[in-house]
Design a protein around this motif. Structure first.
Motif, PDB file in Angstrom:
ATOM      1  N   VAL A  55       9.641   8.544   2.442  1.00 53.87           N
ATOM      2  CA  VAL A  55       9.312   9.516   1.396  1.00 53.87           C
ATOM      3  C   VAL A  55      10.465  10.494   1.198  1.00 53.87           C
ATOM      4  N   GLY A  78      -1.925  -5.518   1.795  1.00 49.16           N
ATOM      5  CA  GLY A  78      -1.667  -4.133   1.436  1.00 49.16           C
ATOM      6  C   GLY A  78      -1.844  -3.821  -0.027  1.00 49.16           C
ATOM      7  N   THR A  99       6.653   5.471   5.380  1.00 45.12           N
ATOM      8  CA  THR A  99       6.878   6.432   6.447  1.00 45.12           C
ATOM      9  C   THR A  99       7.355   7.754   5.856  1.00 45.12           C
ATOM     10  N   ASP A 110       0.844  -1.190   0.000  1.00 45.83           N
ATOM     11  CA  ASP A 110       0.000   0.000   0.000  1.00 45.83           C
ATOM     12  C   ASP A 110       0.883   1.245   0.000  1.00 45.83           C
ATOM     13  N   PRO A 111       0.759   2.148  -1.002  1.00 49.79           N
ATOM     14  CA  PRO A 111       1.584   3.363  -1.024  1.00 49.79           C
ATOM     15  C   PRO A 111       1.433   4.211   0.225  1.00 49.79           C
ATOM     16  N   ASP A 112       0.299   4.088   0.916  1.00 47.34           N
ATOM     17  CA  ASP A 112       0.083   4.872   2.135  1.00 47.34           C
ATOM     18  C   ASP A 112       0.871   4.346   3.327  1.00 47.34           C
ATOM     19  N   GLN A 113       1.487   3.174   3.184  1.00 47.85           N
ATOM     20  CA  GLN A 113       2.245   2.601   4.294  1.00 47.85           C
ATOM     21  C   GLN A 113       3.659   3.148   4.398  1.00 47.85           C
ATOM     22  N   ASP A 124       4.055   2.225  -8.931  1.00 51.19           N
ATOM     23  CA  ASP A 124       2.890   2.913  -8.374  1.00 51.19           C
ATOM     24  C   ASP A 124       3.273   3.696  -7.125  1.00 51.19           C
ATOM     25  N   ILE A 125       4.139   3.101  -6.303  1.00 50.05           N
ATOM     26  CA  ILE A 125       4.592   3.766  -5.090  1.00 50.05           C
ATOM     27  C   ILE A 125       5.401   5.019  -5.447  1.00 50.05           C
ATOM     28  N   ALA A 167       3.096   7.697  -6.657  1.00 51.47           N
ATOM     29  CA  ALA A 167       2.258   8.258  -5.593  1.00 51.47           C
ATOM     30  C   ALA A 167       2.990   9.316  -4.773  1.00 51.47           C
ATOM     31  N   HIS A 168       4.328   9.246  -4.755  1.00 53.32           N
ATOM     32  CA  HIS A 168       5.077  10.131  -3.863  1.00 53.32           C
ATOM     33  C   HIS A 168       6.056  11.067  -4.568  1.00 53.32           C
TER      34      HIS A 168
END
Length: 268
Positions: free
Chosen positions: A22, A212, A18, A13-16, A49-50, A53-54
């Motif tokens: 990032v 995830g 820290t 999960d990209p939201d995981q 994707d990760i 996302a960042h």
């Protein structure tokens, strides 16, 4: 001096990620991704994707290389040498990537599933590259959310109970017998569902695959009841995707301390 970040990116999960992870992403010039072949192309896509996302689109460079094959049929006394050969082949690839694709003074990064310090070879491989002495670099490690932590969170349970230890082991070790002196055991890298041998015991299982990610599957309950469902879902998922990453927690029910979170969630 070249710099390398070893970044734990969580279980998918990209939201995981820290905040530290990032920041490391944003300070990286080149990301090294090891391609495990068409069957596991999802693993490369999830990493991209990760990054998307960042990081701003087009702001980063990715270099891909083919991951060497490991002899997964090797067992017994041949297992450790097979892993050693595989790590040596990986070290050669890492050495070439760092020397040829990363300028002196530049920063590269390896994106590691979960946490780099838990059942992952990246740190050992980088140390082997340093020992060879052909290319100089420094590296740091950014911890990530492990599949173990993500599994417990998704099942809304703790890994250990009051005043009790928890052990993390592999399916290969579990097949030799349940560890002594513990009632809660997390099992990783189990290709043969070693939990089946405990179907007659007083145990619950908390299982998860592709944790995830959009393909996540969760099952929990007594092994006798949940085990057959896990075997069926696992076989179907592996057939559909061509690969599977799963882990699980085994817990003796007779050793409960009575807390609500120790009760398994309904199977999903």
């Amino acid at each position: 001096m070249r710099e390398i970040h070893v970044i734990g990116i969580g279980a998918g999960d990209p939201d995981q990620l820290t905040l530290q992870a990032v920041k490391a992403l944003r300070s990286t010039d080149v990301f090294f991704l090891l391609d495990k072949g068409e069957v596991k192309g999802d693993l490369i896509r999830l990493r991209r994707d990760i990054l998307d996302a960042h990081l701003p689109a087009g702001s980063y460079r990715v270099v891909e290389a083919r991951d060497p094959e490991r002899d997964r049929k090797a067992g017994g006394a041949a297992y450790a040498p097979a892993v050693g050969d595989w790590r040596g082949a990986r070290a050669g690839i890492y050495e070439r990537l760092i020397a040829e694709e990363l300028d002196e003074g530049g920063t590269g990064a390896f994106l590691v599933w979960g946490d780099p310090t838990l059942y992952d070879s990246t740190l050992a491989v980088l140390e082997e590259v340093r020992e060879r002495g052909a290319v100089e670099f420094a590296y740091d490690v950014v911890p990530g959310v492990s599949s173990v932590s993500a599994l417990a969170a998704r099942h809304r349970t703790g890994l250990n109970r009051v005043a009790r230890p928890v052990q993390i082991t592999t399916g290969r070790r579990l097949a030799e017998g349940f560890p002594e002196g513990v009632d809660d055991v997390v099992v990783m890298l189990d290709a043969h569902q070693a939990f089946r041998r405990f179907a007659e015991d007083d145990m619950d299982i908390y299982w998860g695959a592709y944790i995830g990610t959009p393909d996540e599957i969760l099952v929990s309950g007594p092994i006798a009841e949940a085990g057959p469902r896990i075997e069926r879902l696992r076989a179907q998922a592996r057939e559909r995707k061509g690969w599977i990453m799963d882990t699980y927690l085994l817990r003796r029910r007779s050793a409960r301390d009575g807390r609500a979170q120790d009760r398994p969630a309904r199977p999903r």
